[in-house]
Write an enzyme that holds these catalytic residues in place. Sequence first.
Site, PDB file in Angstrom:
ATOM      1  N   CYS A 132       1.848   0.307  -8.474  1.00 51.22           N
ATOM      2  CA  CYS A 132       3.127   1.010  -7.900  1.00 51.22           C
ATOM      3  C   CYS A 132       4.272   0.975  -9.285  1.00 51.22           C
ATOM      4  CB  CYS A 132       3.633   0.266  -6.910  1.00 51.22           C
ATOM      5  SG  CYS A 132       2.414   0.254  -5.709  1.00 51.22           S
TER       6      CYS A 132
ATOM      7  N   GLY B 194       0.636  -1.358   0.080  1.00 55.71           N
ATOM      8  CA  GLY B 194       0.000   0.042  -0.020  1.00 55.71           C
ATOM      9  C   GLY B 194       1.165   1.291   0.101  1.00 55.71           C
ATOM     10  N   SER B 195       0.319   2.254   0.397  1.00 55.37           N
ATOM     11  CA  SER B 195       1.066   3.563   0.537  1.00 55.37           C
ATOM     12  C   SER B 195       2.240   3.681   1.523  1.00 55.37           C
ATOM     13  CB  SER B 195       0.014   4.658   0.969  1.00 55.37           C
ATOM     14  OG  SER B 195      -0.136   4.677   2.310  1.00 55.37           O
TER      15      SER B 195
ATOM     16  N   GLU C  44       5.623  -3.472   1.048  1.00 59.57           N
ATOM     17  CA  GLU C  44       5.828  -2.873  -0.558  1.00 59.57           C
ATOM     18  C   GLU C  44       5.023  -1.867  -0.843  1.00 59.57           C
ATOM     19  OE1 GLU C  44       7.663  -4.781  -2.885  1.00 59.57           O
ATOM     20  OE2 GLU C  44       8.154  -6.365  -1.338  1.00 59.57           O
ATOM     21  N   LEU C  45       5.806  -0.781  -0.935  1.00 62.90           N
ATOM     22  CA  LEU C  45       4.993   0.681  -1.086  1.00 62.90           C
ATOM     23  C   LEU C  45       5.142   1.407  -2.357  1.00 62.90           C
ATOM     24  CD1 LEU C  45       6.674   1.533   2.505  1.00 62.90           C
ATOM     25  CD2 LEU C  45       4.586   0.232   1.885  1.00 62.90           C
TER      26      LEU C  45
END
Length: 481
Positions: free
Chosen positions: A287, A229-230, A249-250
């Site tokens: 992303c 996410g963010s 995992e950004l």
Amino acid sequence: MTSTHAFWLAGRQATGETVLDVTSPWDGRLVGKVSVPTADQVEEAVAAAYAVRDEFAATPAHVRAAALDHVSKRLVERTEEIAQLISAENGKPIKWARGEVGRAVSVFRFAAEEARRFNGGEAQRLDTDAGGQGRLALTRRFPKGVVLGIAPFNFPLNLCAHKIAPAIAVGAPIILKPAPATPLSGLILGELLAETDLPAGSWSVLTVPNDQMRALVQDERLPVISFTGSDKVGYAIMDSVPRKHCTLELGGNGAAVVLADFASEQDLDWAATRIATFSNYQGGQSCISVQRVIADATVHDRLLPKIVAAVEAQVTGDPSDAATDVGPLVSEDAAKRVEAWVDEAVQGGAKLLAGGKRDGATYAPTVLTDVPADATLACEEVFGPVLTVTKVDGETEAFAAVNDSKYGLQTGVFTHDVQTAFRAHRALEVGGVIVGDVPSYRADQMPYGGAKQSGVGREGVAFAMDDYTYERVLVLTGLAL
């Protein structure tokens, strides 16, 4: 009347006291209703996962592999149904939704293969020193404990698969929390797992609202958190539980670098087509979508009109139409945010070459140049169908421009020169360098993750399995080596 979907509590269906509506971002229609678990039901799921952790870790590899194979095969059988569901709840064009199901099929297949060969152990002679005579070390990996998997809305099936499949492969119980905007795809995985012989309690799919996640994140019985996410939310989670193992995992603001040697008309046509496609696929809600194009001055003026033409050729519309390339963003608020960032950049001096218009939750594929370095669009992850193009002089300046970002997920480098490829691999501060293509390429078995504020740890089935486990050494004594 739309029926209410149950969640999955310790391998069985259950319903709570409240209901969440799931609506289509394309037309606002009700796609489904989802039951929300109570605090007591969440506690029951956590307690069951914690209680079964030793049993599940000791489950024979063939049992875990068979379950993973079963899910993979059932996803194939239900591909069209699931793709339609992804498209309805997410707004993803149906052709991309079908591709997502195909990727999830592979993830579970890869996990089944890895489960069969995982943890054979590595033997090491210790008699290389006199004190180790007659001793042998055997190192194997064991689960760190129950995994809390928190998945995002943009790949509502496949990123759930990337949480669940590696956990099952190593024998780690998992509690999956799908995104509230797109929970139906994750619940489908619950249906398929329920058809297997995995131990009760080894998995749950809980449709917990974001504002009720604190207790789960803080629970000491869940020592591993895998979050996609963010960066803001991810690092807030990590900061709140510093003694837990967190895989994050950004975000990113993926760059595609086009260098001077990638100069033929065929080269530039390929680059422009790939850039246009993958700055707009999933509505730019990936992303590793292309957000920045960094073009050498010797090719820039020929490349730019090709990019604009390819972007303008993207078909925007109803996600259920097979001809649609770009559907809506996940919500109208998301589209309004993208609109505000583009407007800010234009007011600051950026030139708008294509797009720049919003219709509800849909934002037109957009190309800008001369974006100010301090514009939000230049600094943050846009997560929308927006592309900026910048001219640079040479490789060194191009690589410096890539690194001039707080993010570092993946970069695409269009070059034919193998030496340049290796220099890029050394110089670029990212988790992956894709040569001859856009940063958006991801094979689900390869290591995937970022540097800087793009995250911590790696996904990709075998790499996530390592992340969920730790090494434990067994030393045998008195052996005739």
